[in-house]
Design an enzyme around this catalytic site. Structure first.
Site, mmCIF file in Angstrom:
data_model
loop_
_atom_site.group_PDB
_atom_site.id
_atom_site.type_symbol
_atom_site.label_atom_id
_atom_site.label_comp_id
_atom_site.label_asym_id
_atom_site.label_seq_id
_atom_site.Cartn_x
_atom_site.Cartn_y
_atom_site.Cartn_z
ATOM 1 C CD GLU A 1 12.540 3.815 9.019
ATOM 2 O OE1 GLU A 1 12.456 4.782 9.813
ATOM 3 O OE2 GLU A 1 12.635 3.942 7.798
ATOM 4 C CB CYS B 1 12.248 8.699 9.204
ATOM 5 S SG CYS B 1 13.058 7.505 8.161
ATOM 6 C CD GLU C 1 9.726 12.299 12.074
ATOM 7 O OE1 GLU C 1 8.633 11.762 12.269
ATOM 8 O OE2 GLU C 1 10.672 11.743 11.500
ATOM 9 C CE LYS D 1 -2.014 2.872 2.795
ATOM 10 N NZ LYS D 1 -1.906 4.043 1.932
HETATM 11 P P1 ADP Z 1 3.362 10.567 7.313
HETATM 12 O O1 ADP Z 1 3.106 11.207 8.641
HETATM 13 O O2 ADP Z 1 4.767 10.535 6.907
HETATM 14 O O3 ADP Z 1 2.365 10.974 6.245
HETATM 15 P P2 ADP Z 1 1.838 8.230 7.954
HETATM 16 O O4 ADP Z 1 2.287 7.412 9.091
HETATM 17 O O5 ADP Z 1 0.627 9.060 8.093
HETATM 18 O O6 ADP Z 1 3.107 9.044 7.550
HETATM 19 O O7 ADP Z 1 1.663 7.334 6.651
HETATM 20 C C1 ADP Z 1 2.472 6.238 6.335
HETATM 21 C C2 ADP Z 1 1.606 5.183 5.703
HETATM 22 O O8 ADP Z 1 0.636 4.781 6.663
HETATM 23 C C3 ADP Z 1 0.832 5.663 4.476
HETATM 24 O O9 ADP Z 1 0.761 4.611 3.530
HETATM 25 C C4 ADP Z 1 -0.531 5.968 5.055
HETATM 26 O O10 ADP Z 1 -1.589 5.872 4.105
HETATM 27 C C5 ADP Z 1 -0.660 4.882 6.104
HETATM 28 N N1 ADP Z 1 -1.625 5.262 7.151
HETATM 29 C C6 ADP Z 1 -1.956 6.498 7.587
HETATM 30 N N2 ADP Z 1 -2.896 6.453 8.546
HETATM 31 C C7 ADP Z 1 -3.200 5.137 8.728
HETATM 32 C C8 ADP Z 1 -4.117 4.444 9.579
HETATM 33 N N3 ADP Z 1 -4.927 5.083 10.412
HETATM 34 N N4 ADP Z 1 -4.105 3.088 9.496
HETATM 35 C C9 ADP Z 1 -3.311 2.430 8.640
HETATM 36 N N5 ADP Z 1 -2.461 3.037 7.814
HETATM 37 C C10 ADP Z 1 -2.371 4.376 7.841
#
Ligand code: ADP
Length: 505
Positions: A271, A306, A404, A195
């Site tokens: 990570e 990161c 961060e 994904k």
């Molecule tokens: P960033 O803060 O760098 O945008 P995220 O942790 O929000 O990072 O996103 C990293 C990945 O996790 C993306 O593929 C995002 O779609 C997915 N993601 C974000 N929110 C959720 C959630 N509630 N459950 C599962 N996956 C999520």
């Protein structure tokens, strides 16, 4: 009258951008398909605000279909139980195809994320091919073990693929992060559901076609674009997905631990965030090189890394000189059109991320002294650009020194001695990386032992090599990407104990 040159799009890349075909459908069970409920979301070029396409917005039904296809392909054994030499050849072929399609992939990555074409074409795309080649080459050289248990038995320890692996990845290095997770998982014989982040789905979707062309069987590699709660959460919660490899925020990493607990206790490898320290001692052998590395450590890829070294600890004795060198080095990172080879930084990935970073910058202005940058630039482009920003005299407990930011924002924190800087550097919820600049060997070793992080770079910054593990401790996560150790996340150990009877007389 001064004239302003028009943006210097590089003609070659402009042509590639014009010609590129954008795949917007999900890839499930060997075919490109729309989302089950037909929903899409707009994929936006953050450097211009233009819409690039309407991408399939996958949800639980698509996850169910992909999980069923992945399980079927896994159980068939066509990939999971084939001679690993077949997987080796297939993954090396995929690496070759990524290289052959470098220009298309690089332009997709840049249009989708705003990162410099210079970097996507020379680092992101070739680096992703390297990862598939590395794990492909290694997968038929992993030996199992026979344990010395005496003559009455034969005990073996064999490695088996865990089954169906979900890979949920972020937007800062879309193809690379996909490769870091998928290459070892596939090489180990698993079936994978990738994904990509909703901000950057395009290269993952293109990769699916290349994987099929390379010969990865139907159902073994699936790509589901979509939003976190709609497509990411069902992966985390799915009862028939055995393992998740995640890179992203610490907040969402914690959600995945919860998803696993609420469903099938799938293995979760994380990570997550970081607030890495860059530490400069007066005995560093080349302060100018250190200053350039400090600038690269926070401004490369717009600071959307990161492991960005966002806390710069400078010894009091060299504070003024080093700051001057750093300001000079930061001038190389002025943002510009990502397709212009002369630009120093690209666009931020999204308007939302830009707002987040700008709000941290406003907080910083009330907490510390702004030395350079401090706001948005190139607003007339319609895109999201932020100037390289440096704060001095930052209290180590300040918001900008502890949270961060994930943007081009650096905090300079002075220190007086080794013990103090170790304690300041370790006073973080994160533990991803650290960079230490000194010419004293004893000090380098002492620091590398004392810093509670996953990687320490000495007289180098955030050194990442596919032969060495990458990952963090504390709330930066668990498990390691890259290196042969990455296989451990996607393989289970099986013990077989065979009692051996006496030979008949
Ligand atoms: P960033 O803060 O760098 O945008 P995220 O942790 O929000 O990072 O996103 C990293 C990945 O996790 C993306 O593929 C995002 O779609 C997915 N993601 C974000 N929110 C959720 C959630 N509630 N459950 C599962 N996956 C999520």
């Amino acid at each position: 009258m001064t004239t302003h040159p028009s943006p210097r799009h590089h003609p070659f890349w402009t042509d590639v951008a014009r010609l590129v075909q954008i795949e917007t459908r999900a890839f499930i069970d060997g075919d490109y398909v729309p989302a089950a409920d037909g929903r899409t979301f707009a994929c936006i070029n953050p450097a211009t605000g233009a819409v690039l396409g309407a991408v399939a917005a996958c949800s639980i039904q698509d996850v169910d279909r992909a999980a069923a296809a992945a399980r079927r392909s896994f159980e068939s054994g066509r990939w999971s139980r084939c001679d690993p030499a077949v997987r080796r050849r297939t993954l090396i072929r995929l690496a070759d195809l990524i290289e052959e399609h470098r220009d298309t992939l690089a332009i997709l990555e840049t249009l989708d994320t705003g990162k410099l074409i210079r970097d996507s074409a020379t680092l992101d795309i070739p680096g992703s091919a390297d990862v598939f080649r590395f794990f492909g080459e290694a997968c038929d050289k992993l030996l199992d073990e026979a344990v010395p248990v005496g003559t009455g038995a034969l005990a073996t320890i064999t490695r088996e693929p865990v089954g169906v692996v979900g890979a949920v990845v972020p937007w800062n290095f879309p193809l690379k992060m996909a490769a870091w997770k998928c290459a070892p998982a596939l090489a180990a014989g698993n079936s994978v559901i990738l994904k990509p982040a909703e901000q950057s789905p395009l290269t993952a979707l293109y990769l699916a076609g290349l994987a099929a062309e390379a010969g990865i069987p139907r159902g073994v590699f699936n790509v589901l674009p979509g939003f976190g709660p709609d497509a990411g959460a069902p992966i985390g919660l799915h009862p028939d997905i055995d393992c998740v490899g995640f890179t992203g925020s610490t907040e969402v990493g914690k959600l995945f631990l919860g998803y696993a607990g609420r469903s099938n206790m799938k293995r979760v490898w994380l990570e997550c965030g970081g607030k890495s320290a860059f530490i400069v001692f007066p005995d560093a052998r080349d302060l100018k090189a250190a200053a350039q590395a400090a600038a690269a450590g926070i401004f490369f890829n717009q600071g959307e890394i990161c492991s960005a070294t966002s806390r710069l600890f400078v010894h009091e004795d060299i504070r003024a000189d080093f700051t001057a060198l750093l300001l000079e080095a930061a001038r190389a990172y002025m943002p510009g059109d990502p397709l212009d080879l002369a630009s120093g930084m690209g666009a931020m990935v999204s308007a939302e991320q830009t707002q987040r970073v700008l709000s941290y910058i406003e907080t910083g202005k009330s907490e510390a002294n702004l030395l350079c940058g401090g706001g948005r630039v190139l607003a007339e482009s319609g895109g999201s650009f932020i100037a390289p920003t440096i704060f001095a005299d930052v209290d180590p407990r300040a918001v900008i020194a502890t949270e961060e930011i994930f943007g081009p924002v650096l905090s300079i924190i002075p220190f007086r001695n080794e013990a103090e800087v170790v304690s300041l550097a370790n006073a973080s919820i994160y533990g991803l990386g650290a960079s230490v600049w000194t010419s004293c060997l004893d000090r380098a070793v002492r620091l590398s032992r004392a810093l509670h992080v996953g990687s320490v770079s000495v007289n180098a910054v955030d050194h990442v090599d596919l032969r060495t593990p990458f990952g963090g401790v504390k709330q930066s996560g668990n498990g390691r990407d890259l290196s042969l150790h990455a296989f451990e996340k996607y393989l289970d150990l099986k013990t077989t104990w065979i009692s051996i009877g006496e030979a008949a007389a």
